[in-house]
Design an enzyme around this catalytic site. Structure first.
Site, mmCIF file in Angstrom:
data_model
loop_
_atom_site.group_PDB
_atom_site.id
_atom_site.type_symbol
_atom_site.label_atom_id
_atom_site.label_comp_id
_atom_site.label_asym_id
_atom_site.label_seq_id
_atom_site.Cartn_x
_atom_site.Cartn_y
_atom_site.Cartn_z
ATOM 1 N N GLU A 1 0.817 -1.220 0.000
ATOM 2 C CA GLU A 1 0.000 0.000 0.000
ATOM 3 C C GLU A 1 0.851 1.271 0.000
ATOM 4 O OE1 GLU A 1 -4.027 0.164 1.698
ATOM 5 O OE2 GLU A 1 -2.999 1.167 3.355
ATOM 6 N N LYS B 1 0.531 5.013 1.099
ATOM 7 C CA LYS B 1 -0.228 6.025 1.830
ATOM 8 C C LYS B 1 0.715 6.973 2.549
ATOM 9 C CE LYS B 1 -1.366 3.444 6.083
ATOM 10 N NZ LYS B 1 -2.467 2.998 6.947
ATOM 11 N N LYS C 1 -8.060 2.434 -2.674
ATOM 12 C CA LYS C 1 -8.378 2.422 -1.244
ATOM 13 C C LYS C 1 -9.036 3.755 -0.894
ATOM 14 C CE LYS C 1 -7.559 0.216 2.802
ATOM 15 N NZ LYS C 1 -6.274 0.283 3.465
ATOM 16 N N GLU D 1 -14.307 -5.435 3.294
ATOM 17 C CA GLU D 1 -13.535 -5.360 4.531
ATOM 18 C C GLU D 1 -14.450 -5.513 5.743
ATOM 19 O OE1 GLU D 1 -10.334 -2.398 5.054
ATOM 20 O OE2 GLU D 1 -11.522 -1.677 6.747
ATOM 21 N N ASN E 1 -9.790 -6.655 8.674
ATOM 22 C CA ASN E 1 -8.942 -5.556 9.129
ATOM 23 C C ASN E 1 -8.621 -5.741 10.613
ATOM 24 O OD1 ASN E 1 -7.619 -3.150 9.645
ATOM 25 N ND2 ASN E 1 -9.042 -1.905 8.461
ATOM 26 N N GLU F 1 -5.500 -7.753 6.824
ATOM 27 C CA GLU F 1 -5.111 -6.357 6.628
ATOM 28 C C GLU F 1 -4.658 -5.708 7.946
ATOM 29 O OE1 GLU F 1 -8.995 -5.710 3.703
ATOM 30 O OE2 GLU F 1 -8.524 -4.241 5.248
ATOM 31 N N SER F 2 -3.623 -4.890 7.846
ATOM 32 C CA SER F 2 -3.151 -4.016 8.936
ATOM 33 C C SER F 2 -2.394 -4.759 10.038
ATOM 34 C CB SER F 2 -4.309 -3.260 9.607
ATOM 35 O OG SER F 2 -5.009 -2.478 8.680
#
Length: 272
Positions: free
Chosen positions: A55, A57, A117, A166, A187, A217-218
């Site tokens: 990703e 960001k 996203k 998600e 997530n 995710e994350s």
């Protein structure tokens, strides 16, 4: 009002403003609009690839500025050279410092699936996503009523795009899952408190039907964690902050993926 509620409220206003400035007919004239979508499902599950959706960001509501000066061109090309399966690009300006131009640049320099996203609340944003070169959109269960989420997923499908749903818990998964979705992401970050726990993924993996590509995710900052998640049944992994906080995110991705492949090879050998 928690941060997610605030983002969604602002997003409705932003979409209304955009609709009045850039009509759908103009978006549909984009060179990308009729282009063939690159399948996120296929790339994430390809045996020769890492399964990582890297990703891009610049900032986040919880961490503030993560990497304000990063170049989309350099980082996105570097991610793919490092062995990532796909890209995720934040396009939200207010909270994440992103833009549609970031995704357009990533598309220009990379032939791979790109996830837009953002916080999708309207069909207009899906048309917009296609017009800037995205292959896949994100739909967040915590932000959408199940009927609305299903309707948006079906609309994305009508444009040939793929959909990543998600979720944060079993209840969201149960009420939001539908056949318009291709990938389901768990997530590990609670969008209301911003606390992170890998246990969120581990507790939900078996509840996700195998017909969907499973993404964690994350909060994945250690290759060992990725090996554990892979063993548990996840196909893909969305990693952003762990790479972006480095001065050279693409180098951080390369080191991480190299270590992951080494650990995975050891894991395979131990089974023999």
């Amino acid at each position: 009002m928690n941060i997610l509620d605030k983002i969604i409220a602002d997003k409705y206003k932003e979409v209304a403003d955009k609709k009045s400035l850039i009509p759908v007919k103009l978006l549909e004239k984009s060179i990308y609009f009729d282009g063939k979508v690159v399948s996120m499902k296929k790339y994430v599950t390809h045996p020769d690839k890492s399964g990582i959706i890297s990703e891009f960001k610049r900032k986040s509501p919880s961490k503030g500025v993560i990497n304000g000066g990063a170049s989309v061109e350099t980082v996105s090309i570097g991610y793919m050279q490092a062995g990532a399966s796909a890209l995720s690009v934040l396009t939200d300006q207010t909270y994440f410092g992103g833009s549609n131009d970031d995704l357009k640049i990533a598309r220009k320099f990379n032939f791979c699936p790109i996830l837009r996203k953002d916080f999708v609340v309207d069909e207009y944003q899906i048309i917009e996503a296609k017009s800037i070169g995205a292959d896949c959109i994100l739909l967040i269960a915590a932000a959408l009523e199940p009927a609305k989420l299903k309707s948006l997923a079906y609309f994305a499908k009508s444009l040939g795009m793929e959909v990543l749903l998600e979720v944060h818990d079993g209840e969201e998964l149960e009420i939001s899952i539908n056949d318009g979705v291709d990938l389901i992401g768990v997530n590990n970050r609670n969008l209301k408190t911003f606390e992170v726990s890998i246990e969120t993924s581990l507790s939900l993996v078996d509840e996700i039907p195998d017909s969907f590509v499973k993404i964690s995710e994350s909060g994945i900052s250690d290759p060992k964690t990725m090996v554990e998640l892979k063993k548990a049944g996840f196909d893909g992994f969305l990693i952003g902050e762990n790479f972006m906080k480095s001065a050279r995110p693409e180098q951080a991705a390369y080191t991480f993926i190299k270590e992951f492949k080494k650990l995975q090879a050891q894991e395979e050998l131990s089974k023999v």
